[in-house]
Design a protein around this motif. Structure first.
Motif, PDB file in Angstrom:
ATOM      1  N   MET A 197      23.105  10.467   4.224  1.00 45.55           N
ATOM      2  CA  MET A 197      24.332   9.799   3.460  1.00 45.55           C
ATOM      3  C   MET A 197      24.629   8.458   4.292  1.00 45.55           C
ATOM      4  O   MET A 197      24.316   8.141   5.486  1.00 45.55           O
ATOM      5  CB  MET A 197      25.498  10.575   3.645  1.00 45.55           C
ATOM      6  N   ARG A 198      24.864   7.374   3.460  1.00 44.64           N
ATOM      7  CA  ARG A 198      25.092   6.103   4.113  1.00 44.64           C
ATOM      8  C   ARG A 198      26.494   5.609   4.123  1.00 44.64           C
ATOM      9  O   ARG A 198      26.881   5.095   5.056  1.00 44.64           O
ATOM     10  CB  ARG A 198      24.232   4.826   3.179  1.00 44.64           C
ATOM     11  N   TYR A 199      27.160   6.062   3.221  1.00 47.92           N
ATOM     12  CA  TYR A 199      28.678   5.496   3.247  1.00 47.92           C
ATOM     13  C   TYR A 199      29.363   6.872   3.464  1.00 47.92           C
ATOM     14  O   TYR A 199      29.349   8.013   2.838  1.00 47.92           O
ATOM     15  CB  TYR A 199      28.993   5.069   1.889  1.00 47.92           C
ATOM     16  N   TRP A 200      30.667   6.629   4.439  1.00 47.28           N
ATOM     17  CA  TRP A 200      31.470   7.720   4.856  1.00 47.28           C
ATOM     18  C   TRP A 200      33.046   7.317   4.738  1.00 47.28           C
ATOM     19  O   TRP A 200      33.105   5.942   4.868  1.00 47.28           O
ATOM     20  CB  TRP A 200      31.125   8.305   6.302  1.00 47.28           C
ATOM     21  N   PRO A 229      23.702  15.466   6.160  1.00 44.22           N
ATOM     22  CA  PRO A 229      24.543  14.337   6.645  1.00 44.22           C
ATOM     23  C   PRO A 229      23.714  12.942   6.915  1.00 44.22           C
ATOM     24  O   PRO A 229      24.069  12.185   6.845  1.00 44.22           O
ATOM     25  CB  PRO A 229      25.165  14.828   8.013  1.00 44.22           C
ATOM     26  N   CYS A 248      39.119  12.120  -2.999  1.00 43.59           N
ATOM     27  CA  CYS A 248      38.413  10.870  -2.393  1.00 43.59           C
ATOM     28  C   CYS A 248      38.311   9.707  -3.415  1.00 43.59           C
ATOM     29  O   CYS A 248      37.803   9.959  -4.522  1.00 43.59           O
ATOM     30  CB  CYS A 248      36.961  11.322  -1.909  1.00 43.59           C
ATOM     31  N   TYR A 285      34.892  15.115   5.292  1.00 48.67           N
ATOM     32  CA  TYR A 285      34.687  13.905   4.922  1.00 48.67           C
ATOM     33  C   TYR A 285      33.907  13.823   3.458  1.00 48.67           C
ATOM     34  O   TYR A 285      33.210  14.747   2.936  1.00 48.67           O
ATOM     35  CB  TYR A 285      33.531  13.537   5.909  1.00 48.67           C
ATOM     36  N   CYS A 286      34.252  12.704   2.619  1.00 54.58           N
ATOM     37  CA  CYS A 286      33.692  12.192   1.474  1.00 54.58           C
ATOM     38  C   CYS A 286      32.414  11.198   1.915  1.00 54.58           C
ATOM     39  O   CYS A 286      32.691  10.404   2.733  1.00 54.58           O
ATOM     40  CB  CYS A 286      34.741  11.561   0.543  1.00 54.58           C
ATOM     41  N   ALA A 287      31.477  11.391   1.195  1.00 52.79           N
ATOM     42  CA  ALA A 287      30.338  10.758   1.423  1.00 52.79           C
ATOM     43  C   ALA A 287      29.408  10.325   0.514  1.00 52.79           C
ATOM     44  O   ALA A 287      29.239  11.181  -0.603  1.00 52.79           O
ATOM     45  CB  ALA A 287      29.469  11.295   2.460  1.00 52.79           C
TER      46      ALA A 287
END
Length: 125
Positions: free
Chosen positions: A112-115, A109, A22, A95-97
């Motif tokens: 987390m704000r950014y995906w 999940p 990522c 997914y990276c987050a």
């Protein structure tokens, strides 16, 4: 704002290995603890692995302990997930987050704000 792009997914036989990467851009990557999550068809998104800002502390969901390893390179703005001894039940979009708050390791999940957009891992039996 943090932008995340995953790579490295693919098709592998059971018992094989894959390495996901990522790459982050935007705000200071080194200030964010990072996480990998996955979502299998018909199932909820779940936590897989997390790593603190400096990389000294990692945490894993029980089903991947001893098989997966998360790591990061702050100089390259990357976080990786080495997956060994893969099983068909590991099949999912990965997914990276990153959370919205710096320096905070989050394992849910909803926290987390950014995906990233995700990368598909398929493990055949």
């Amino acid at each position: 704002q943090v932008q995340l792009v995953e790579s490295g997914g693919g098709l592998v036989q059971a018992g094989g290995s894959l390495r996901l990467s990522c790459t982050a851009s935007g705000r200071a990557f080194s200030n964010y603890a990072m996480g990998w999550f996955r979502q299998a068809p018909g199932k909820a998104r779940e936590f897989v692995a997390g790593i603190t800002t400096g990389g000294s502390t990692t945490t894993y969901t029980d089903s991947v302990k001893g098989r997966f390893t998360i790591s990061r390179d702050n100089a390259k703005n990357t976080v990786s997930l080495q997956m060994n001894s893969l099983k068909p039940e590991d099949t999912a979009v990965y997914y990276c987050a990153a959370p919205g708050q710096t320096f905070l390791l989050v394992t849910t999940p909803g926290g987390m704000r950014y995906w990233g957009k995700g990368t598909l891992v398929t493990v055949s039996s």
